[in-house]
Scaffold this active site. Structure first.
Site, mmCIF file in Angstrom:
data_model
loop_
_atom_site.group_PDB
_atom_site.id
_atom_site.type_symbol
_atom_site.label_atom_id
_atom_site.label_comp_id
_atom_site.label_asym_id
_atom_site.label_seq_id
_atom_site.Cartn_x
_atom_site.Cartn_y
_atom_site.Cartn_z
ATOM 1 N N ASP A 34 -17.250 8.700 7.097
ATOM 2 C CA ASP A 34 -16.068 7.859 6.933
ATOM 3 C C ASP A 34 -14.872 8.686 7.394
ATOM 4 O O ASP A 34 -14.928 9.914 7.415
ATOM 5 C CB ASP A 34 -15.899 7.446 5.457
ATOM 6 C CG ASP A 34 -15.003 6.233 5.296
ATOM 7 O OD1 ASP A 34 -15.530 5.121 5.108
ATOM 8 O OD2 ASP A 34 -13.761 6.377 5.372
ATOM 9 N N ARG A 40 0.824 -1.220 0.000
ATOM 10 C CA ARG A 40 0.000 0.000 0.000
ATOM 11 C C ARG A 40 0.861 1.274 0.000
ATOM 12 O O ARG A 40 0.417 2.317 -0.464
ATOM 13 C CB ARG A 40 -0.888 0.021 1.242
ATOM 14 C CG ARG A 40 -1.908 -1.105 1.308
ATOM 15 C CD ARG A 40 -3.193 -0.703 0.629
ATOM 16 N NE ARG A 40 -4.204 -1.733 0.696
ATOM 17 C CZ ARG A 40 -5.145 -1.804 1.638
ATOM 18 N NH1 ARG A 40 -5.189 -0.896 2.587
ATOM 19 N NH2 ARG A 40 -6.028 -2.768 1.612
HETATM 20 C C1 LIG Z 1 -14.229 -2.072 3.986
HETATM 21 S S1 LIG Z 1 -14.953 -0.463 4.012
HETATM 22 C C2 LIG Z 1 -16.636 -0.863 4.435
HETATM 23 C C3 LIG Z 1 -17.629 -0.044 3.628
HETATM 24 C C4 LIG Z 1 -19.108 -0.412 3.854
HETATM 25 N N1 LIG Z 1 -19.508 -0.211 5.223
HETATM 26 C C5 LIG Z 1 -19.368 -1.835 3.441
HETATM 27 O O1 LIG Z 1 -19.556 -2.712 4.280
HETATM 28 O O2 LIG Z 1 -19.368 -2.100 2.224
HETATM 29 C C6 LIG Z 1 -14.297 0.185 5.562
HETATM 30 C C7 LIG Z 1 -14.372 1.710 5.641
HETATM 31 O O3 LIG Z 1 -14.101 2.076 6.997
HETATM 32 C C8 LIG Z 1 -13.396 3.298 7.000
HETATM 33 N N2 LIG Z 1 -12.695 3.443 8.294
HETATM 34 C C9 LIG Z 1 -11.571 2.816 8.747
HETATM 35 N N3 LIG Z 1 -11.244 3.221 9.979
HETATM 36 C C10 LIG Z 1 -12.197 4.120 10.352
HETATM 37 C C11 LIG Z 1 -12.417 4.903 11.516
HETATM 38 N N4 LIG Z 1 -11.590 4.841 12.561
HETATM 39 N N5 LIG Z 1 -13.484 5.730 11.539
HETATM 40 C C12 LIG Z 1 -14.331 5.810 10.485
HETATM 41 N N6 LIG Z 1 -14.181 5.099 9.336
HETATM 42 C C13 LIG Z 1 -13.121 4.255 9.282
HETATM 43 C C14 LIG Z 1 -12.460 3.183 5.798
HETATM 44 O O4 LIG Z 1 -12.026 4.444 5.346
HETATM 45 C C15 LIG Z 1 -13.344 2.419 4.792
HETATM 46 O O5 LIG Z 1 -13.968 3.296 3.899
#
Ligand SMILES: C[S@@+](CC[C@H](N)C(=O)[O-])C[C@H]1O[C@@H](n2cnc3c(N)ncnc32)[C@H](O)[C@@H]1O
Length: 303
Positions: free
Chosen positions: A165, A56
């Site tokens: 997010d 990454r």
């Molecule tokens: C794998 S995606 C999941 C997206 C959607 N909820 C789904 O299930 O398809 C995880 C998301 O969590 C966000 N994320 C990671 N750490 C976070 C945090 N501490 N607070 C808020 N969002 C976070 C990432 O930026 C990413 O967009």
């Protein structure tokens, strides 16, 4: 081992290379990156994630013209490197998502949750849904499309979806609401026809969500680890496929915080490999696959 599962640098070669290619990634580099991402976002990385961190970040390090991970760690750890540190977060978070991912949640929402909520909205009540890690918007748009399929004039009522997010870059995509055609594979032909328009963006063919869908959603940057600025409660919370990146104590705290934001009977949908754990188990009834209903009624019985 330290809290992040990475061996103490004094005991085990801090200079041991854990992943390499263009630049070596040492145990010390990984340990420092892991500590920063844990402090900033709650994301837990251990040595098994060395190749992921390498893949990454190495291209990004090259684009910054740095000599390797050591110089990069020094940059992001310094006060002057705050912007670079935020950028690191965007590279290390996993944004994978899909329209109607884990579709059983949207079916449950449509069949068991929305009928009451939409009646309440029609009667002049307030309805709020939160997509707590919305990524590029496919999750909140799927919620909005489900709602619109039941009540096309929902925007006339006090019905709102908040999508948040941690990653501002992914939120910019969400606000644009334009996707490659293959992202729409899980959207029904009827919904595509009704709610998406074909557009050209920077020479690429995209499909953009209609303003009538966008209007239901507010996008905001929010770190689940930080304070949340909410005054009111949410009727439904989607927090799917994000706590999987957090350690167990952090997950338990998040479930408790969600409990404080839901009214009696409010719903929580979580990701396919996640489970509500800790004290919050007493207030979340598991009513379906990764589907929970908040209730204080069973507290005495279950304690
Ligand atoms: C794998 S995606 C999941 C997206 C959607 N909820 C789904 O299930 O398809 C995880 C998301 O969590 C966000 N994320 C990671 N750490 C976070 C945090 N501490 N607070 C808020 N969002 C976070 C990432 O930026 C990413 O967009």
């Amino acid at each position: 081992m330290n809290a992040l599962g990475i061996k103490d640098q004094r005991q085990s070669g801090a200079d041991e290379v854990l992943a390499s290619g263009e630049y070596p990634l040492t145990r010390r580099d990984l340990s420092e990156i892991a500590a920063m991402i844990y402090a900033d976002a709650g994301i837990y990385l251990n040595e098994t994630k060395a190749s992921l961190v390498y893949s990454r970040l190495s291209k990004h390090i090259r684009s910054l013209g740095l000599s390797g991970f050591r110089e990069y760690c020094e940059l992001v750890a310094a006060p002057a490197g705050a912007a670079a540190r935020r950028e690191m977060l965007s590279h290390l978070t996993t944004n994978f998502t899909r329209f109607f991912r884990e579709n059983h949640h949207f079916e449950h929402l449509r069949d068991h949750v929305l009928p009451d909520l939409l009646n309440r909205a029609r009667a002049g009540g307030r309805v709020r849904i939160w997509s707590a890690a919305s990524s590029d918007g496919q999750e909140p748009y799927s919620i909005a499309l489900t709602v619109l399929s039941m009540m096309p004039n929902v925007a006339d009522y006090d019905f709102k979806i908040l999508a948040t997010d941690i990653d501002p870059k992914i939120l910019a995509i969400a606000r644009t609401g334009a996707y490659d055609e293959n992202a729409l594979e899980t959207v029904s032909p009827a919904m595509r026809k009704q709610w998406f328009t074909e557009v050209e963006m920077q020479g690429r063919r995209k499909f953009q969500v209609d303003d009538r869908v966008k209007r239901l959603i507010t996008y905001n940057e929010l770190n689940l680890m930080a304070q949340w600025p909410f005054k009111g409660k949410f009727d439904v919370i989607f927090c799917r496929n994000v706590v999987i990146y957090f350690d167990e104590p952090t997950q338990m705290k998040i479930w408790q915080r969600f409990a404080g934001l839901l009214p009696e009977g409010g719903h929580l949908y979580i990701g396919h490999s996640e489970r509500v754990s800790g004290e919050a188990k007493h207030v979340f009834d598991n009513i379906g696959i990764t589907t929970y209903r908040y209730t204080t009624k069973g507290i005495g019985r279950k304690a």
